[in-house]
Design a protein around this motif. Structure first.
Motif, PDB file in Angstrom:
ATOM      1  N   ALA A   1       0.401   7.445   3.294  1.00 18.87           N
ATOM      2  CA  ALA A   1       1.613   6.630   3.149  1.00 18.87           C
ATOM      3  C   ALA A   1       2.517   6.787   4.361  1.00 18.87           C
ATOM      4  CB  ALA A   1       2.350   7.040   1.876  1.00 18.87           C
ATOM      5  N   SER A   2       2.659   8.001   4.859  1.00 21.98           N
ATOM      6  CA  SER A   2       3.507   8.236   6.038  1.00 21.98           C
ATOM      7  C   SER A   2       2.928   7.559   7.273  1.00 21.98           C
ATOM      8  CB  SER A   2       3.635   9.744   6.292  1.00 21.98           C
ATOM      9  OG  SER A   2       4.259  10.382   5.198  1.00 21.98           O
TER      10      SER A   2
ATOM     11  N   ALA B   1       0.832  -1.204   0.000  1.00 15.95           N
ATOM     12  CA  ALA B   1       0.000   0.000   0.000  1.00 15.95           C
ATOM     13  C   ALA B   1       0.870   1.259   0.000  1.00 15.95           C
ATOM     14  CB  ALA B   1      -0.930  -0.006   1.205  1.00 15.95           C
ATOM     15  N   ILE B   2       1.954   1.245   0.753  1.00 19.13           N
ATOM     16  CA  ILE B   2       2.860   2.408   0.811  1.00 19.13           C
ATOM     17  C   ILE B   2       3.456   2.672  -0.570  1.00 19.13           C
ATOM     18  CG2 ILE B   2       5.048   3.260   1.742  1.00 19.13           C
ATOM     19  CD1 ILE B   2       4.350   1.714   4.339  1.00 19.13           C
ATOM     20  N   VAL B   3       3.921   1.583  -1.227  1.00 22.34           N
ATOM     21  CA  VAL B   3       4.505   1.731  -2.560  1.00 22.34           C
ATOM     22  C   VAL B   3       3.472   2.266  -3.542  1.00 22.34           C
ATOM     23  CG1 VAL B   3       5.535   0.496  -4.504  1.00 22.34           C
ATOM     24  CG2 VAL B   3       6.232  -0.060  -2.164  1.00 22.34           C
ATOM     25  N   THR B   4       2.256   1.722  -3.438  1.00 14.45           N
ATOM     26  CA  THR B   4       1.178   2.189  -4.327  1.00 14.45           C
ATOM     27  C   THR B   4       0.873   3.662  -4.103  1.00 14.45           C
ATOM     28  OG1 THR B   4       0.195  -0.026  -4.355  1.00 14.45           O
ATOM     29  CG2 THR B   4      -1.207   1.812  -5.019  1.00 14.45           C
ATOM     30  N   LEU B   5       0.807   4.052  -2.844  1.00 13.62           N
ATOM     31  CA  LEU B   5       0.513   5.450  -2.512  1.00 13.62           C
ATOM     32  C   LEU B   5       1.627   6.383  -3.013  1.00 13.62           C
ATOM     33  CD1 LEU B   5      -0.949   4.984   1.080  1.00 13.62           C
ATOM     34  CD2 LEU B   5      -2.196   5.763  -0.952  1.00 13.62           C
ATOM     35  N   LEU B   6       2.865   5.932  -2.916  1.00 13.36           N
ATOM     36  CA  LEU B   6       3.974   6.742  -3.454  1.00 13.36           C
ATOM     37  C   LEU B   6       3.849   6.868  -4.969  1.00 13.36           C
ATOM     38  CD1 LEU B   6       7.023   5.475  -1.340  1.00 13.36           C
ATOM     39  CD2 LEU B   6       5.903   7.708  -1.213  1.00 13.36           C
ATOM     40  N   GLY B   7       3.377   5.790  -5.615  1.00 11.19           N
ATOM     41  CA  GLY B   7       3.155   5.862  -7.060  1.00 11.19           C
ATOM     42  C   GLY B   7       2.059   6.850  -7.413  1.00 11.19           C
ATOM     43  N   VAL B   8       0.983   6.860  -6.585  1.00 10.16           N
ATOM     44  CA  VAL B   8      -0.098   7.832  -6.813  1.00 10.16           C
ATOM     45  C   VAL B   8       0.419   9.257  -6.592  1.00 10.16           C
ATOM     46  CG1 VAL B   8      -2.374   8.599  -6.046  1.00 10.16           C
ATOM     47  CG2 VAL B   8      -1.862   6.158  -6.191  1.00 10.16           C
TER      48      VAL B   8
END
Length: 426
Positions: A76-77, A11-18
């Protein structure tokens, strides 16, 4: 480590992608060329049309993107802190702060914005459909936020709705000047584009031939002498006056005069010059150059006399004078060559006092003001606040001016010396 841990990491990686998507979209949509998008939209490119519509309401666009970007970064944080606390305990908060700051700055800010700046137009057209949907979904929230912001600004006496925007002319001029400084636009092209943009700001009094330099002939002089003077003139149209030079009674065209001479076998005594002259056209000196150009084209005339508010003739303006404001001096094989500007061995210039400031700025790439004075002599008088004597010297606008010649109250010749960049003007 259980499945929940790995889901949180994903989810963190996905959110960084968004976040990458939002940051790149913001930069691309604000940096995309409005002119190019408009051109592509008119050519049928639907994505370009979508970009154009999005950028029209820039506040809604930026508000939606910033809202989405902040939500995903905060989420993400929070997830990162939760994951690292499970591993390192309370110290995980510190590690999460460091890790997420580095990840957001590199992968969600610098990298996407750099990529977007490399090809803003293409990037903007790719992300436009998705951004349109986000703007639509976030519209109620961004509208509320904008209302709150406007209320706060009004509390400080500021009104966002009345904020002055850069005009299209100023934006074009700034773009051309910037590209010239970058070496992508040649000086001649910059001057031509600047001349076109200046037309609506200039008045005919700024570009006219002043009456002191205007050729006009006495309609009552001997016919042979009058015909000879017209044919020997370097001009095709010559004003005729009676009694005094500002009493213009007609304009004689050299071609009409030649036709009349042919009909009478070349005998000038049989030609009535005043009868073949056409009626003079008088225009106010406050007419804009753009309006005068349109009037020339509409009336299919190339010559007009300029008068002040009292009806006194101040000079004349031709279609060529206006075109020269765009393309520079136009000379043909019959033009009288007048130097007016001579460069000296020491780097100074000897300049005719009646030389227009705009011509000097164009020729020498200077930036002398021409709002109050039209000629270089007028500028010296304006800056000095007096009519200087011959030999007087002044320094302003990083140039040194010396009066070389003076006739009565007119400065007829100047020596202008450019000064170094560190010289203090006085």
């Amino acid at each position: 480590m259980d499945a929940a841990f790995w889901l949180s990491v994903a989810a963190i990686v996905t959110l960084l992608g968004v976040s990458f998507f939002f940051s790149g979209s913001e930069t691309a949509l604000t940096a995309a060329s409005r002119a190019r998008m408009h051109h592509l939209a008119k050519s049928g490119n639907k994505r370009a049309g979508l970009v154009e519509k999005l950028t029209i309401e820039r506040e809604r666009l930026i508000g939606a993107i910033l809202l989405g970007n902040n939500v995903v970064n905060i989420l993400a944080s929070t997830l990162a802190a939760s994951v690292l606390i499970q591993i390192f305990g309370e110290a995980g908060i510190v590690y999460a702060t460091i890790a997420m700051t580095a990840a957001v700055v590199v992968f969600s800010e610098v990298l996407p914005k750099t990529l977007a700046l490399m090809r803003p137009d293409a990037f903007a057209m790719v992300v436009a459909p998705a951004i349109r949907m986000i703007v639509f979904l976030f519209a109620p929230i961004t509208g509320t936020v904008q209302m709150i912001v406007n209320t706060i600004l009004k509390g400080f006496g500021l009104d966002a709705d009345k904020a002055s925007a850069v005009s299209g002319h100023e934006e074009l001029r700034g773009t051309v000047d910037f590209l010239h400084a970058e070496g992508e636009v040649f000086k001649h092209d910059r001057d031509m584009l600047g001349g076109i943009l200046d037309l609506h700001e200039l008045e005919v009094s700024d570009v006219m031939v002043h009456r002191t330099r205007m050729l006009a002939l006495d309609a009552d002089m001997p016919t042979a002498d009058l015909v000879s003077a017209v044919l020997e003139s370097p001009y095709t149209r010559v004003p005729l006056y009676r009694e005094r030079q500002d009493n213009i009674v007609g304009i004689v065209h050299a071609k009409d005069l030649l036709r009349a001479l042919m009909k009478v076998g070349g005998d000038p005594e049989k030609v009535n010059v005043t009868k073949i002259a056409f009626k003079p056209w008088f225009v106010p000196d406050t007419t804009s150059v753009q309006a005068q150009l349109n009037a020339f084209l509409k009336r299919k005339l190339h010559f007009a006399l300029v008068v002040d508010e009292y009806g006194e003739v101040q000079g004349l303006i031709t279609l060529e004078d206006i075109l020269e404001e765009i393309v520079g001096d136009i000379a043909d094989e019959h033009d009288t060559v007048m130097q007016g500007l001579t460069k000296q061995a020491d780097g100074s210039y000897v300049i005719d006092g009646q030389l227009p400031i705009r011509d000097l700025n164009r020729a020498l790439d200077w930036n002398l003001p021409d709002e109050e004075a039209n000629t270089i002599a007028g500028l010296v008088i304006q800056e000095a606040k007096l009519i200087p004597e011959q030999g007087a010297q002044f320094t302003f606008h990083n140039l040194r001016f010396k009066v070389l010649r003076k006739t009565h109250n007119r400065i007829t010749q100047l020596r202008v010396t450019p000064l170094g960049p560190d010289t203090v003007s006085s």
